[in-house]
Design an enzyme around this catalytic site. Structure first.
Site, short mmCIF file in Angstrom:
data_model
loop_
_atom_site.label_atom_id
_atom_site.label_comp_id
_atom_site.label_asym_id
_atom_site.label_seq_id
_atom_site.Cartn_x
_atom_site.Cartn_y
_atom_site.Cartn_z
N LYS A 29 37.82 52.42 43.15
CA LYS A 29 38.17 51.09 42.66
C LYS A 29 38.28 51.09 41.13
CE LYS A 29 38.57 46.55 42.58
NZ LYS A 29 39.78 45.87 43.03
N CYS A 75 39.46 42.14 37.09
CA CYS A 75 39.50 43.55 37.49
C CYS A 75 39.92 44.45 36.34
CB CYS A 75 40.43 43.73 38.69
SG CYS A 75 39.82 43.00 40.22
#
Length: 400
Positions: free
Chosen positions: A201, A255
């Site tokens: 991720k 993010c």
């Protein structure tokens, strides 16, 4: 199966709704009473196309209910924010608090999954926390990490069709988690271990940050060289092995603007390129603010009055209401701090109101403005004319 989702934000709520739509009875937990009340009324508190109708459906059917506290379930999902502290150190306190909240409810055979973006090793830390408080569960529950990778504005489709990386603390945990996601994910499920899934991720978002930094740095060079960066990139991308992204006024969202710091904090010596990309993307916002301030000063010197400036967009990307880590928001704040009573009109068509800024409808702001600053390429802005009587500053490719 009964599942408990800890966090009903931009990822937790859609995932809970999709899971409920696919026959899993869901309790969504959030500390915000307003979010809980809205969810139980079948209403969503975020902007996401198509999600409202699905929410109404699963709430009405009894497959989704919201609460401020967890309930006994078969699976628990941690979907809470993971911000960073003032010194860009990762903050996993929300993950820990959510984990501690579900620990009393865990029983043999349960599944515990972290979806929140986390520093490498977070799943192992939460495993230690769980077993420290519930040692009788060691070897009897399943623990895994499974990050989301969805695009705001297309979340419903991508939650179902995107591939997922699933990493357990052991092979049995990986298989258990795959069994859950297999109930509604049509994309491929890729097995790995928890640390690799966590790293995956962070790698995905750091890679995108570096690519955006290249585009943003290119825009700085082109501005100094007197070259149209939009035309340049379009031409360069004619090369069969070149795919340069479009520049913007920085990088935002929870993010890309945050996750690289999880690597630079833990691996400061090794993450030189990642750290530099963060520096470039942060600098682009300051550069944009300076360009706006310079244009305001030039207008005032030429016309003998301060300009009316329309700041078009506050969200971190087009056509959404998410303002988290938005570079546009920081640019507006910086310009307003030094505007010396200039008339600044703030526009964000995707939110009804803002707690700091008075929002102006985009057409009204455009009509009144002497200087129009495009910070976010929202679709409504593209319908506005290229008015030659106004100073137009396009930082997001409205005119490309």
């Amino acid at each position: 199966m009964n599942a408990c989702f800890m966090g009903l934000g931009y990822i937790g709520l859609p995932t809970a709704i999709i899971a409920a739509k696919n026959g899993i009875k869901i309790t969504g937990v959030d500390i915000n009473q307003k979010v809980v009340d809205m969810t139980n009324q079948g209403k969503i508190h975020i902007v996401e196309p198509g999600l409202q109708a699905l929410c109404e459906e699963v709430v009405k059917s009894g497959m989704l209910k919201a609460s401020t506290t967890p309930v006994i379930s078969d699976a628990y999902f941690i979907v809470v924010p993971t911000p960073f502290k003032g010194n860009h150190e990762p903050d996993i306190s929300y993950v820990q608090a959510a984990t501690e909240a579900v620990i009393p409810f865990l029983k043999e055979g349960d599944l515990y999954v972290i979806e929140s973006t986390s520093p490498v090793g977070t799943t192992d830390k939460m495993q230690e926390l769980i077993f420290a408080k519930r040692p009788e569960l060691k070897g009897k529950i399943f623990i895994a990490y499974c990050p989301e990778r969805v695009l705001p504005g297309n979340v419903i489709y991508e939650l179902v069709h995107n591939d997922r990386v699933i990493g357990g603390i052991n092979p049995e945990s990986t298989e258990k988690a795959m069994g859950f996601y297999g109930q509604f994910v049509q994309g491929k499920l890729h097995k790995t271990n928890a640390k690799t899934a966590e790293m995956c991720k962070l790698t995905e978002n750091s890679s995108r940050d570096v690519q955006i930094a290249f585009a943003n740095e290119l825009s700085l060079i082109c501005d100094k060289a007197g070259i149209n960066v939009w035309e340049l990139i379009e031409l360069a991308n004619k090369h069969p092995r070149v795919k340069i992204l479009w520049p913007g006024c920085g990088v935002g969202g929870h993010c890309i603007a945050v996750d690289p710091y999880f690597l630079t904090a833990d691996f400061p010596v090794e993450s030189q390129l990642i750290a530099k990309a963060r520096e470039i993307n942060n600098y682009k916002s300051f550069w944009c603010a300076e360009k706006i301030q310079n244009e305001m000063l030039k207008f005032e010197l030429k016309n003998g009055r301060k300009p009316v400036v329309a700041m078009m967009g506050l969200a971190f990307k087009p056509n959404i209401d998410d303002l988290r880590e938005s570079p546009a928001k920081h640019i507006v704040a910086k310009v307003m701090e030094s505007c010396n009573n200039a008339d600044i009109l703030v526009v964000e068509p995707n939110v009804p109101e803002h707690k700091v800024y008075k929002l102006t409808p985009y057409q009204e702001a455009f009509d009144k403005a002497d200087i129009v600053v495009y910070l976010v390429a929202h679709d409504p802005f593209k319908t506005l004319p290229h008015d030659t009587n106004k100073v137009l500053l396009d930082f997001c490719g409205i005119f490309k």
